[in-house]
Design a protein around this motif. Sequence first.
Motif, PDB file in Angstrom:
ATOM      1  N   THR A  49     -17.743  58.500 -65.838  1.00 20.22           N
ATOM      2  CA  THR A  49     -17.614  57.062 -66.060  1.00 20.22           C
ATOM      3  C   THR A  49     -16.946  56.821 -67.406  1.00 20.22           C
ATOM      4  N   GLU A  50     -16.275  55.691 -67.516  1.00 21.82           N
ATOM      5  CA  GLU A  50     -15.596  55.359 -68.763  1.00 21.82           C
ATOM      6  C   GLU A  50     -16.584  55.256 -69.923  1.00 21.82           C
ATOM      7  N   SER A  51     -17.805  54.795 -69.632  1.00 14.62           N
ATOM      8  CA  SER A  51     -18.814  54.655 -70.681  1.00 14.62           C
ATOM      9  C   SER A  51     -19.262  56.007 -71.222  1.00 14.62           C
ATOM     10  N   SER A  85     -14.856  53.099 -63.764  1.00 11.75           N
ATOM     11  CA  SER A  85     -15.702  52.086 -64.395  1.00 11.75           C
ATOM     12  C   SER A  85     -17.061  52.036 -63.709  1.00 11.75           C
ATOM     13  N   ASP A  86     -18.131  51.850 -64.509  1.00 12.90           N
ATOM     14  CA  ASP A  86     -19.454  51.632 -63.909  1.00 12.90           C
ATOM     15  C   ASP A  86     -19.724  50.146 -63.700  1.00 12.90           C
ATOM     16  N   PHE A 101     -28.389  47.904 -66.047  1.00 13.51           N
ATOM     17  CA  PHE A 101     -27.447  49.006 -65.841  1.00 13.51           C
ATOM     18  C   PHE A 101     -27.686  49.678 -64.490  1.00 13.51           C
ATOM     19  N   MET A 102     -28.959  49.938 -64.150  1.00 10.95           N
ATOM     20  CA  MET A 102     -29.268  50.579 -62.876  1.00 10.95           C
ATOM     21  C   MET A 102     -28.867  49.710 -61.684  1.00 10.95           C
ATOM     22  N   GLU A 103     -29.002  48.376 -61.818  1.00 13.32           N
ATOM     23  CA  GLU A 103     -28.536  47.475 -60.752  1.00 13.32           C
ATOM     24  C   GLU A 103     -27.031  47.659 -60.535  1.00 13.32           C
ATOM     25  N   VAL A 108     -22.578  48.042 -57.965  1.00 11.84           N
ATOM     26  CA  VAL A 108     -21.201  47.848 -58.423  1.00 11.84           C
ATOM     27  C   VAL A 108     -20.413  49.154 -58.456  1.00 11.84           C
ATOM     28  N   LEU A 109     -21.027  50.204 -59.001  1.00 13.66           N
ATOM     29  CA  LEU A 109     -20.333  51.484 -59.145  1.00 13.66           C
ATOM     30  C   LEU A 109     -19.756  52.015 -57.827  1.00 13.66           C
ATOM     31  N   PRO A 110     -20.470  51.890 -56.684  1.00  9.65           N
ATOM     32  CA  PRO A 110     -19.924  52.467 -55.437  1.00  9.65           C
ATOM     33  C   PRO A 110     -18.525  51.971 -55.080  1.00  9.65           C
ATOM     34  N   ALA A 111     -18.247  50.682 -55.324  1.00 11.72           N
ATOM     35  CA  ALA A 111     -16.921  50.160 -54.984  1.00 11.72           C
ATOM     36  C   ALA A 111     -15.849  50.779 -55.865  1.00 11.72           C
ATOM     37  N   HIS A 112     -16.151  50.985 -57.143  1.00  6.84           N
ATOM     38  CA  HIS A 112     -15.181  51.619 -58.047  1.00  6.84           C
ATOM     39  C   HIS A 112     -14.961  53.085 -57.655  1.00  6.84           C
ATOM     40  N   VAL A 113     -16.031  53.768 -57.244  1.00  9.52           N
ATOM     41  CA  VAL A 113     -15.899  55.163 -56.814  1.00  9.52           C
ATOM     42  C   VAL A 113     -15.055  55.248 -55.553  1.00  9.52           C
ATOM     43  N   GLU A 114     -15.298  54.356 -54.603  1.00 14.04           N
ATOM     44  CA  GLU A 114     -14.516  54.392 -53.355  1.00 14.04           C
ATOM     45  C   GLU A 114     -13.032  54.194 -53.633  1.00 14.04           C
TER      46      GLU A 114
END
Length: 479
Positions: A49-51, A85-86, A101-103, A108-114
Amino acid sequence: MAADGTGGRTKTKPHAVVIPYPLQGHVIPAAHLALRLAARGFTVTFVNTESVHQQTARALGVDRRGCDIFAGARGSEDVRYELVSDGFPLGFDRSLNHDQFMEGVLHVLPAHVEELLRRVVLDPASTCLVADTFFVWPATLARALGVPYVSFWTEPALIFALYYHKDLLTKHGHFNSKEPRKDTITYIPGVPAIEPHELMSYLQETDTISVVHRIIFKAFEEARGADYVLCNTVEELEPSTIAALRAEKPFYAVGPIFPAGFARSAVATSMWAESDCSHWLDAQPPGSVLYISFGSYAHVTKQELHEIAGGVLASGARFLWVMRPDIVSSDDPDPLPEGFGAASAGRGLVVPWCCQVEVLSHAALGGFLTHCGWNSVLESVWAGVPMLCFPLLTDQFTNRRLVVREWRIGVPIGDRGAVFADEVRVSIEGVMSGKEGEELREAVKKVRATLEAATAHGGSSQRSFNEFVDELTHRCGRC
């Protein structure tokens, strides 16, 4: 595919996309797994992740735009480095806003990973997805992309088994009940009798609608759809549990996953700048130093920290204490008791962060007061250092059971909210200078020998990794 010069066709080079969970304790073994796969002929795309990347670059003191964490580790290996991005701005305090963050990790993270996977998976037939088990999307995305899903489990097989069979815990009233049963749990396949207080913290809680519970529930639905499970453990340490899991699906015990030579990693994975403790350690007598660290993620309360500090002072032991800047909260960067530094002058060193494998390997080390994170447990065993166990959350309570009850290479220190200076003092004195410490050191040597045998030529972990590589190479390296 290229011609091989004999009229035939060469095999396509298999491609592994490796995605660690965005916490340092998960990134470290994933990075070294990536190097292992690359050394065996895989093209590896490692996704951070960028973070996490920004914090790692900051620890190195370099500009994040020009930072490649694998730059110092590549030989002929083909490792590519990608960022995703997370969903949060880089300046967002993920430690201080854990649930928010966990939410984001959940929703949110799954869409960026896909989006990233659809860009880097160019040939699904030669690609596999190696993703941390705690993600909530791998099986679903793997099916959508037409690639096999390798679930990478960075904790003991015991904990995978307990989460995997949480339905049995619910059925028998040990989990997800207003008043969970307190009797011994004897019905989990491959798991010896275990007490409810030895379960992971999330399985001890009665509130099961938290964001972390929702992540765990969804992640293990996805894990049931994994094609393979790769686990950072050793078969001889958990034989019955691993045998039972292998009855469920292909399960490979390939641990311990360490940097080459159990030395400072050539991959940049530390999220804090590391202090050089070697000169101070060199000046201490052999076996005299207690190393104290509570890992890269979990927090302690100020009260707990003060009780432990009181016990450390009263014990008279020399110590090296890693005091992560946000160990209590990122709003409280100096949580030690007033006057602690002056009271311990000459026999203690407090640093923000260090290279743990270098410290544990030093001859001055005599004990490790640890939160019992799995990486720390494996590293302490490899270094032959007995443990004083103060688990803080999640798997650490179950890891303590392995360390204290099964392998007898450590002692417990209190519990969350119930740790007292005098008890800490007695435990430190027993491990650092008593007969108990001698017995623990002999026991940890035997467990270390088990790890060494597993990773040696023909050992169980090496055989398991070879079988895994052969299977994936056959599946992803088409003729």
